[in-house]
Design an enzyme around this catalytic site. Structure first.
Site, PDB file in Angstrom:
ATOM      1  N   LYS A 488       0.839  -1.200   0.000  1.00 61.66           N
ATOM      2  CA  LYS A 488       0.000   0.000   0.000  1.00 61.66           C
ATOM      3  C   LYS A 488       0.873   1.249   0.000  1.00 61.66           C
ATOM      4  CE  LYS A 488      -0.181  -0.302   4.995  1.00 61.66           C
ATOM      5  NZ  LYS A 488      -0.866  -0.889   6.130  1.00 61.66           N
ATOM      6  N   ARG A 586     -10.750   0.881  14.509  1.00 54.67           N
ATOM      7  CA  ARG A 586     -10.569   1.630  13.273  1.00 54.67           C
ATOM      8  C   ARG A 586     -11.588   1.095  12.268  1.00 54.67           C
ATOM      9  NH1 ARG A 586      -4.532   1.685  10.717  1.00 54.67           N
ATOM     10  NH2 ARG A 586      -5.195  -0.377  10.030  1.00 54.67           N
ATOM     11  N   TYR A 715      15.414  31.312   5.447  1.00 56.35           N
ATOM     12  CA  TYR A 715      14.232  32.115   5.761  1.00 56.35           C
ATOM     13  C   TYR A 715      14.154  32.480   7.244  1.00 56.35           C
ATOM     14  CZ  TYR A 715      11.905  31.215   1.284  1.00 56.35           C
ATOM     15  OH  TYR A 715      11.557  31.178  -0.030  1.00 56.35           O
ATOM     16  N   MET A 764      11.461  24.886   0.547  1.00 56.06           N
ATOM     17  CA  MET A 764      10.599  23.956  -0.179  1.00 56.06           C
ATOM     18  C   MET A 764      11.407  22.952  -1.000  1.00 56.06           C
ATOM     19  SD  MET A 764       7.566  24.740  -2.919  1.00 56.06           S
ATOM     20  CE  MET A 764       6.622  25.817  -1.862  1.00 56.06           C
TER      21      MET A 764
HETATM   22  C1  PLP Z   1      -0.138  -1.712   6.899  1.00 57.99           C
HETATM   23  C2  PLP Z   1      -0.779  -2.883   7.474  1.00 57.99           C
HETATM   24  C3  PLP Z   1      -0.003  -3.993   7.857  1.00 57.99           C
HETATM   25  C4  PLP Z   1       1.502  -4.003   7.842  1.00 57.99           C
HETATM   26  O1  PLP Z   1       2.038  -3.503   9.035  1.00 57.99           O
HETATM   27  P1  PLP Z   1       3.613  -3.444   9.276  1.00 57.99           P
HETATM   28  O2  PLP Z   1       3.753  -3.006  10.666  1.00 57.99           O
HETATM   29  O3  PLP Z   1       4.138  -2.476   8.293  1.00 57.99           O
HETATM   30  O4  PLP Z   1       4.114  -4.811   9.013  1.00 57.99           O
HETATM   31  C5  PLP Z   1      -0.670  -5.128   8.261  1.00 57.99           C
HETATM   32  N1  PLP Z   1      -2.012  -5.170   8.307  1.00 57.99           N
HETATM   33  C6  PLP Z   1      -2.779  -4.120   7.963  1.00 57.99           C
HETATM   34  C7  PLP Z   1      -4.258  -4.240   8.039  1.00 57.99           C
HETATM   35  C8  PLP Z   1      -2.196  -2.942   7.531  1.00 57.99           C
HETATM   36  O5  PLP Z   1      -2.955  -1.906   7.192  1.00 57.99           O
END
Ligand code: PLP
Length: 820
Positions: A488, A586, A715, A764
């Site tokens: 992701k 969540r 700055y 920036m």
């Molecule tokens: C991002 C995520 C993980 C991975 O977690 P890490 O600590 O990076 O290994 C596992 N499960 C879910 C649902 C996630 O969103």
């Protein structure tokens, strides 16, 4: 001249195997990876048990046409035409066969080892000696227990010199490599002062390495490094080089930098001699001296040695994947060409799925030791097996053998200039291009035209490190546990299909993305493994089902909508994943909702539940271990209920990276590996080197200024130096992801091995660092983070977590992917 062939029964005898022979085949190719079969006839497959059990791949190899196997036990399955040779130790059998092959040749062999510089010294000796020798050597840095036998196996009658490097990681390994390489001349490269993992101390490490030389007649080494090891040096003749000891065979007494070169003067056999090295960094100079000493020890004149060393060229062991013009990807391997490294590069090419088409631009191959028609037949077979769609051959020999190539599109040119003239006739668009040429063809001229110019701040991604980390966690899994790789958010900022290709090729079971669009992009880049979308949105249902993405269902509302979508579109049994909230609060179904969920799931024809999962909130912290246990218990209760109503088994998973090692009993059927893949785990300190950070963020100096104490920098006049000094402006700012929080001395960067602080506010697109104490010039490289300046450290500086540092690196920073 062909590679020497062996019959199955000869091999059986050489490796001392049991088992019946169905047909006595002729064997000349050793295989250790069933994905790399390009020519099954003549191949024997060694089922090495390693990270994954080689026996699982027997069926794959058999179906591809391989008929000879070396195994530890009878495989499961039906392989009626196979010769199954059974041995105690498959790796040892591979080594015995290579050692036997080595014994069939009477040629001079140089063995190279040390802790640094082995590959460079081996490649440079190859460059230096190939004018008058036909040399066989390890491809790339194939110097391991598996790499060495595969390297030595290439030896054929045409060769009159072998140069093999050997690498060991623990005691007892060198004897095995020595028996395969059997060098008569030894070359020892730099030995680091640290003792590597795998050795008790430095003594043990050196003594192990010296075992490579136990049957050598001559050893080339550095005097200072071997002080105290006289007893352990076996070879009767020694060629010693030194920068201090004036009795050494080669005594280097004067050194000077001359522009881009390094000029050495030395005493040799009572004469003063000289040598110009076309590099000036410390490691290259030392490696070049080792080569110089070796040439002299071999009897070359000082004049010849100097003449050839001056023309040494850099050794690039990397296969770099770069962004090309017109949406192309370019794999640049334009310095090196032989059949073995061509095969390695073609394997990398065939792992790329992002474009419809793969193109190979190849030059003539020199010094293969094979007759041209045999050589180019091999090349043509490889090109066919690796499914190259378009082939461009450059050189007279390829042109002469053009009829051997069975490729949809092919064209041939006598030389690089002729191709460059006609390049406009090839619309390079949306394809992956592998550039592979012998040095003299100067393919860098082609590369310059095909590769997009990079902004000078780049993030380099080491694909070998990614694989290392994947295998590290695999080694921690209970048998049969699957891996879902979390890609992701651009793989935590590291890239998209570039990483997914590697993960798919290495058979992870699932990939997971946050949003449907990320999944669509991966599908469009040719990724076919099951893909889970974590944050399912109703508006993305069409895309989900069109691209075969598997949604996570986390609420009743979402569930209802998805069922409606399925009904409207006549979709049945669609794979989905159920998320249970066991304490994160969540997303997910809570414990009191499970019963209602079960009612909905019972005999529901629209979905098939692939998996049930939950997420640990603090798998890495001891302080919350009791809470973690509670989560695990709640999860067990929920999935037991769900499986009962479903009447079939689902994949159950709860562990993220830190959970894998800390909660092995909770690995269930699958783990979700995220940050660990990228080389970071809150439970593993970087200093332990168990993981390899995959990303290096680099920038460069655009200007250097002298500032006086009291002058303000940047700055709002926030920065200044305590005393007069120098600052450097570097090409990275908060828009690149180098947050303002790093300003005013909070953040550090690494330059020439030294840590320096930021001065003033971060702008920036750039920021300033204090270089008063470092010798630097404009254009020099500056490391923002790397394995030497870990992301964990940056996170600590600004009070955040490594995840945020990684994902902040903005998309405008070019990514370069490489594979060593
Ligand atoms: C991002 C995520 C993980 C991975 O977690 P890490 O600590 O990076 O290994 C596992 N499960 C879910 C649902 C996630 O969103």
């Amino acid at each position: 001249m062909m590679h020497k062939r062996y019959t199955t029964s000869q091999v059986k005898q050489i490796i001392n195997a049991s088992g019946d022979i169905f047909a006595d085949n002729s064997i000349n190719i050793l295989l250790t990876d069933s994905r790399r079969i390009s020519n099954p006839s003549g191949a024997i497959f060694f089922a090495l048990s390693g990270r994954r059990n080689g026996h699982e791949f027997v069926a794959e190899a058999y179906n591809a046409g391989v008929r000879d196997f070396v195994l530890k036990q009878q495989p499961e399955g039906y392989f009626p035409e196979a010769n199954l040779l059974i041995v105690e130790d498959v790796l040892l059998a591979l080594q015995k066969l290579a050692a036997y092959h080595r014994e069939q040749f009477d040629l001079l062999v140089i063995g190279v080892t040390g802790s640094n510089g082995k590959t460079i010294v081996k490649e440079w000796l190859y460059q230096l000696l190939s004018a008058d020798k036909n040399i066989v050597r390890n491809p790339k840095s194939y110097n391991s227990q598996i790499g060495v036998p595969l390297s030595v196996w290439q030896m054929n009658e045409k060769n009159d010199l072998g140069i093999f490097e050997a690498g060991v990681s623990t005691v007892g390994e060198m004897d095995r490599l020595e028996s395969i390489i059997k060098p008569q001349i030894g070359v020892l490269t730099h030995i680091g002062s640290a003792h590597d993992e795998g050795f008790g101390d430095r003594d043990e490490k050196i003594i192990e390495k010296l075992k490579l030389f136990k049957n050598c007649r001559l050893l080339v080494y550095n005097y200072e490094q071997m002080l105290g090891y006289k007893e352990e040096i076996q070879p009767p003749e020694r060629f010693i080089w030194s920068r201090n000891f004036n009795q050494a065979d080669l005594y280097v007494f004067s050194e000077a930098v001359i522009e881009k070169n390094y000029y050495l003067r030395a005493m040799y056999k009572g004469d003063e001699i000289e040598c110009l090295i076309p590099f000036k960094d410390e490691a290259s100079v030392e490696n070049a001296i080792v080569c110089w000493a070796t040439m002299l020890a071999l009897g070359y004149s000082a004049a010849d040695a100097d003449d050839r060393i001056e023309r040494l060229t850099p050794v690039s062991m990397r296969l770099e994947l770069k962004n090309g013009i017109n949406d192309c990807s370019v794999i640049d391997d334009s310095y090196n060409s032989d059949v073995q490294s061509l095969e390695i590069a073609l394997n990398f090419l065939s792992q790329q799925n992002q474009h419809q088409k793969n193109t190979l631009i190849l030059s003539d191959i020199y010094q293969s030791g094979l007759q041209e028609d045999v050589l180019y037949k091999q090349v043509a077979d490889l090109v066919k097996a690796k499914k190259v769609n378009k082939f461009i051959g450059i050189g007279a020999a390829l042109e002469a053998h053009s009829n051997l190539f069975e490729v949809a599109e092919k064209s041939f040119y006598p030389d690089t200039a002729a191709f460059l003239n006609e390049m406009h006739a090839h619309p390079f668009r949306n394809q992956t291009i592998l550039l592979k040429g012998s040095r003299s063809f100067e393919f860098e001229k082609i590369s310059r035209l095909l590769v997009q110019k990079a902004h000078e701040t780049v993030m380099e991604i080491n694909l070998n490190a990614l694989l290392h980390n994947l295998n590290f966690y695999r080694s921690k899994l209970n048998p049969g546990v699957k891996v879902m790789a979390m890609v992701k958010a651009f793989s935590y900022g590291s890239g998209t299909y570039e990483l997914a290709n590697v993960l798919q090729y290495n058979k992870v079971d699932y990939l997971a993305v946050a949003y449907a669009d990320e999944g669509v992009a991966l599908r469009q880049a040719g990724i076919t493994v099951p893909l889970v979308v974590l944050n399912t949105e109703v508006s993305a249902f069409d895309k989900l089902t069109e691209f075969k993405l598997e949604p996570v269902i986390y609420s009743f509302g979402l569930f209802d909508e998805f069922i409606k979508h399925a009904q409207d579109n006549n979709i049945f049994n669609y794979p989905v994943h159920i998320k249970i909230d066991t304490g994160m609060h969540r997303l997910g179904f809570e414990d009191f909702e499970i019963e209602t969920l079960c009612d909905l799931l019972e005999e529901n024809p629209y979905v098939r539940i692939q998996s049930v999962f939950s997420h640990l909130v603090a798998s890495d912290t001891e302080e919350h271990d009791l809470f973690t246990l509670k989560q695990i218990n709640a999860f067990e209760k929920a999935f037991t209920q769900i499986e009962e109503v479903l009447g079939y088994k689902v994949i159950k998973h709860i562990c993220n990276t830190s959970g894998i090692i800390r909660w092995p009993a909770a690995q269930y059927d699958m783990v979700r590996l995220g940050i660990g893949l990228y080389g970071i785990d809150a439970c593993i300190p970087p200093a332990e080197n168990l993981l390899q950070p995959i990303a290096t963020l680099k920038t460069s100096i655009s200007q250097i200024k002298k500032v006086l104490a009291g002058d303000t920098v940047g700055y709002n006049r926030n920065g200044s130096l305590a005393k007069d000094g120098r600052i450097a402006t570097v090409r990275i700012g908060y828009a690149d992801g180098y947050l303002r929080a790093f300003g005013n001395g909070v953040g550090t960067m690494l330059i020439k091995g030294q840590l320096v602080r930021t001065v003033g506010n971060i702008s920036m697109d750039m920021c300033m660092i204090d270089v008063s104490e470092v010798e630097v010039k404009e254009g020099d490289e500056v490391i923002v983070f790397s394995n030497k300046h870990p992301i964990e450290e940056l996170a600590r500086q600004i009070g955040t977590i490594p995840y945020e540092i990684l994902t902040n690196v903005s998309q405008r920073v070019k990514r370069v992917y490489f594979y060593e």
